[in-house]
Write an enzyme that holds these catalytic residues in place. Structure first.
Site, PDB file in Angstrom:
ATOM      1  CG  HIS A  84      -0.848  -4.180   9.293  1.00  0.00           C
ATOM      2  ND1 HIS A  84      -0.274  -4.254  10.379  1.00  0.00           N
ATOM      3  CD2 HIS A  84      -0.490  -2.640   8.873  1.00  0.00           C
ATOM      4  CE1 HIS A  84       0.338  -3.366  10.765  1.00  0.00           C
ATOM      5  NE2 HIS A  84      -0.192  -2.259  10.123  1.00  0.00           N
ATOM      6  CG  ASP A 123     -13.511   5.742  14.509  1.00  0.00           C
ATOM      7  OD1 ASP A 123     -13.836   6.634  13.820  1.00  0.00           O
ATOM      8  OD2 ASP A 123     -12.370   5.276  14.492  1.00  0.00           O
TER       9      ASP A 123
END
Length: 365
Positions: free
Chosen positions: A79, A262
């Site tokens: 990335h 999360d």
């Protein structure tokens, strides 16, 4: 700059209401590990249930992801915003990012915080990289242990010049806390924390949650002290992924890490039918009410997410052994499964909006 301010609904507020004697008793309590916590929470859950058939239906998605290399340790360093394992500041960059990696959702119709067109976590990465490119020594704890709110606001400034992420004063406090510990005990280098753990993810997890209180993501649930450790575990997972399981990122027990619970991954788990929320919980989430960190509903969603991914991991490994002997099991751990599920949510964000996510103002995720 436009700032939205909230007070934290955390265990700190809970602890302030009890006597010093009670606080000492709480600290002496045995804390269940994240995997143990997930199992305990699911067994006692009142607001949701786990569906084995749904987990089994997700196995095929994971197998496909492994075969297409969507699930692969190489993906982290590929990335553009992530450091390469050869970058000298990689470990300190990861530690800084995961110190600040919390509470990126946007209340109501507020403008999203964007940096270089990115939102959420990748906004943070972009902002930190922008600061480094501009000569700001942001990954150095000598700098951020004394950072001011004004300095952090400038570093995290948005594309529109006004919007900020939530909890800016708390972000400054976290940086001061962790920076001081790194300077006092580890010569300002997170590498030394990692090296002290002798290639053990479990040991590093304990070191991080012991030494840096802002990573100590715990709660009381049904008479037990449970742990989620989202940011601490993602810190371990990011190190492992960045260094591709080698050198500083070699952890011989990485399989003992659980997913990073999360507010977004549960949407994917509900979408695939692995979790079913009660009508009461669904109505609560649809109301957009802010849930206190540590409340039963929030703890159940996060704990059940851990349990589901642990069970998913078991089933995927069994499927590989039975029907895919050519596929290495090394790409089956909770770190990579979490990356896959989180990426799925980003790719299918519009499709998944029918499932409300829980909203909590917290430094823990």
């Amino acid at each position: 700059m436009r700032v939205i301010s909230f007070k934290l609904g955390t265990r700190d507020r809970f602890l302030s209401k009890v006597s010093k004697h009670s606080i000492l008793d709480l600290r002496k309590m045995t804390t269940l590990s994240p995997a143990e916590s997930g199992e305990f929470i699911v067994k006692n859950a009142k607001f949701l249930k786990v569906n084995e058939d749904g987990i089994r239906s997700l196995v095929k998605e994971v197998i496909d992801g492994i075969q297409t290399k969507e699930i692969n340790v190489e993906n982290f360093s590929q990335h553009e915003y992530h450091p390469k394992p050869t970058d000298p500041h990689a470990a300190n960059w990861i530690f800084l990012i995961d110190t600040l990696n919390f509470c990126f959702w946007t209340p109501g119709n507020a403008t999203k915080w964007k940096v270089n067109g990115q939102t959420g976590y990748f906004s943070l990465c972009a902002a930190i990289n922008r600061a480094l490119a501009n000569g700001v020594d942001i990954t150095n704890p000598s700098f951020y242990s004394k950072i001011t709110l004004e300095q952090l606001e400038q570093i995290l400034r948005s594309d529109d010049g006004e919007t900020q992420p939530l909890l800016m004063p708390e972000r400054v406090a976290c940086l001061h806390e962790v920076g001081k510990v790194l300077l006092d005990k580890y010569d300002g280098k997170f590498d030394k924390c990692v090296e002290a753990c002798n290639n053990s993810a479990v040991t590093l997890l304990k070191l991080v949650t012991d030494e840096f209180p802002c990573f100590r993501d715990e709660a009381m649930y049904d008479g037990k002290r449970v742990s989620i450790y989202k940011r601490a575990q993602i810190l371990v997972g990011d190190l492992w992924a960045c260094y591709r399981g080698e050198g500083l990122g070699r952890f011989d027990d990485i399989e003992k890490m659980t997913m990073f619970a999360d507010y977004r991954v549960p949407q994917v788990l509900v979408h695939f039918g692995t979790l079913t929320y009660s009508d009461e919980l669904m109505d609560l989430l649809k109301s957009d009410k802010i849930l206190d960190n540590g409340c039963s509903e929030e703890v159940e969603i996060r704990g059940a997410s851990i349990y589901v991914v642990e069970r998913l991991k078991e089933l995927v490994l069994a499927e590989l052994k039975a029907n895919h002997p050519d596929i290495s099991p090394k790409n089956v751990n909770a770190v990579l499964l979490d990356h896959f599920l989180w990426d799925y949510r980003r790719k299918h964000a519009v499709e998944l909006e029918y499932i409300p996510f829980h909203k909590t103002i917290s430094v823990y995720y």
